[in-house]
Motif scaffolding. Structure first.
Motif, short mmCIF file in Angstrom:
data_model
loop_
_atom_site.label_atom_id
_atom_site.label_comp_id
_atom_site.label_asym_id
_atom_site.label_seq_id
_atom_site.Cartn_x
_atom_site.Cartn_y
_atom_site.Cartn_z
N THR A 26 1.41 -3.51 -5.85
CA THR A 26 1.02 -4.77 -5.23
C THR A 26 -0.28 -5.27 -5.82
OG1 THR A 26 -0.22 -3.67 -3.49
CG2 THR A 26 2.10 -4.11 -3.04
N SER A 27 -0.56 -6.54 -5.58
CA SER A 27 -1.78 -7.12 -6.12
C SER A 27 -2.96 -6.96 -5.17
CB SER A 27 -1.55 -8.60 -6.44
OG SER A 27 -1.21 -9.29 -5.27
N LEU A 28 -2.73 -6.54 -3.95
CA LEU A 28 -3.82 -6.34 -3.00
C LEU A 28 -4.48 -5.00 -3.26
CD1 LEU A 28 -2.06 -7.47 0.32
CD2 LEU A 28 -3.64 -8.78 -1.08
N SER A 29 -5.77 -4.92 -3.00
CA SER A 29 -6.45 -3.64 -3.15
C SER A 29 -6.03 -2.71 -2.00
CB SER A 29 -7.97 -3.84 -3.11
OG SER A 29 -8.38 -4.20 -1.80
N TRP A 30 -6.26 -1.42 -2.20
CA TRP A 30 -5.87 -0.44 -1.18
C TRP A 30 -6.58 -0.71 0.14
CZ3 TRP A 30 -2.18 2.59 0.06
CH2 TRP A 30 -2.36 3.59 1.00
N GLY A 31 -7.85 -1.03 0.10
CA GLY A 31 -8.60 -1.32 1.32
C GLY A 31 -8.05 -2.54 2.06
N THR A 32 -7.68 -3.56 1.31
CA THR A 32 -7.12 -4.77 1.92
C THR A 32 -5.78 -4.46 2.56
OG1 THR A 32 -8.23 -6.13 0.27
CG2 THR A 32 -6.41 -7.16 1.48
N ARG A 33 -4.97 -3.64 1.89
CA ARG A 33 -3.66 -3.30 2.45
C ARG A 33 -3.80 -2.47 3.72
NH1 ARG A 33 -0.99 -0.39 -1.61
NH2 ARG A 33 -2.68 -0.67 -3.06
N VAL A 34 -4.76 -1.55 3.75
CA VAL A 34 -4.97 -0.74 4.95
C VAL A 34 -5.45 -1.63 6.10
CG1 VAL A 34 -6.39 1.09 5.96
CG2 VAL A 34 -5.34 1.43 3.73
N LYS A 35 -6.35 -2.55 5.79
CA LYS A 35 -6.83 -3.48 6.82
C LYS A 35 -5.69 -4.36 7.34
CE LYS A 35 -11.50 -3.70 4.98
NZ LYS A 35 -12.44 -4.50 4.21
N GLY A 36 -4.82 -4.84 6.43
CA GLY A 36 -3.66 -5.64 6.83
C GLY A 36 -2.71 -4.84 7.70
N PHE A 37 -2.48 -3.58 7.32
CA PHE A 37 -1.63 -2.70 8.13
C PHE A 37 -2.19 -2.53 9.53
CE2 PHE A 37 -1.16 1.64 9.75
CZ PHE A 37 0.20 1.66 9.99
N ILE A 38 -3.47 -2.22 9.62
CA ILE A 38 -4.11 -1.99 10.92
C ILE A 38 -4.06 -3.25 11.77
CG2 ILE A 38 -6.31 -1.50 12.06
CD1 ILE A 38 -6.87 0.47 9.73
N ALA A 39 -4.37 -4.40 11.18
CA ALA A 39 -4.37 -5.67 11.92
C ALA A 39 -2.97 -6.02 12.41
CB ALA A 39 -4.92 -6.79 11.04
N CYS A 40 -1.98 -5.88 11.56
CA CYS A 40 -0.61 -6.22 11.93
C CYS A 40 -0.08 -5.25 12.99
CB CYS A 40 0.26 -6.22 10.69
SG CYS A 40 1.77 -7.16 10.84
N PHE A 41 -0.38 -3.96 12.83
CA PHE A 41 0.08 -2.97 13.80
C PHE A 41 -0.61 -3.18 15.15
CE2 PHE A 41 0.24 1.24 15.76
CZ PHE A 41 1.60 1.49 15.68
N ALA A 42 -1.90 -3.48 15.12
CA ALA A 42 -2.64 -3.74 16.37
C ALA A 42 -2.09 -4.99 17.07
CB ALA A 42 -4.12 -3.91 16.09
#
Length: 160
Positions: A26-42
């Motif tokens: 993916t073109s997103l950085s690992w940190g951005t993807r983890v933040k996106g995962f946490i935000a979407c899951f929350a």
């Protein structure tokens, strides 16, 4: 630590690990993807809890519950798209080992909304929400090695 940085940056000559393949996919950085995962899951958890609270609203409470509970489950499933990427997630969802679990889960999501909006059957809506819960749980444990076998054995022991 340096070896991990070399592997993640692609400077190591060893076989690429699963983590580096995910990062490159993916073109997103690992940190951005983890933040996106946490935000979407929350957000998914928040929608599910809100839906459970709205179940007790006198007018249209069951419909609101079904909608928010379903949106919560969709957001929770969608959160994994940030970690794996959309195409890899879709491929994994429809692998032969979890095809039935995925189909039943998606069918329950759709039937819950149909029963809430068009059929206006409270009992059916509640039944599909319960089935949605179990279908999502069964789908989720399909990603854990040997988890479905363990659940089957546990249920068999409890029933005998």
């Amino acid at each position: 630590m340096d070896k991990l940085k070399r592997v993640l940056s692609g400077q190591d000559t060893e076989e690429p690990s699963g983590l580096s393949e995910v990062i490159e996919g993916t073109s997103l950085s690992w940190g951005t993807r983890v933040k996106g995962f946490i935000a979407c899951f929350a957000m998914g958890c928040l929608f599910s809890i809100l839906g459970s609270c709205l179940l007790w609203v006198p007018v249209k409470g069951l419909t609101l519950f079904a909608v928010f509970y379903t949106l919560g489950n969709i957001a929770s499933i969608g959160s994994t798209l940030f970690l794996m990427g959309p195409m890899k997630q879709l491929k994994r969802m429809f692998e032969p080992t979890r095809l039935i679990a995925t189909t039943v889960m998606l069918l329950c999501l759709i039937l819950t909304l149909c029963s809430a909006f068009w059929w206006h059957k409270k009992g059916l809506t509640l039944l599909f929400c319960i089935l949605q819960f179990f279908a999502l749980a069964w789908y989720s444990i399909s990603f854990i090695p040997f988890a479905r076998d363990a659940v089957k054995k546990c249920v068999a022991v409890c029933l005998t």
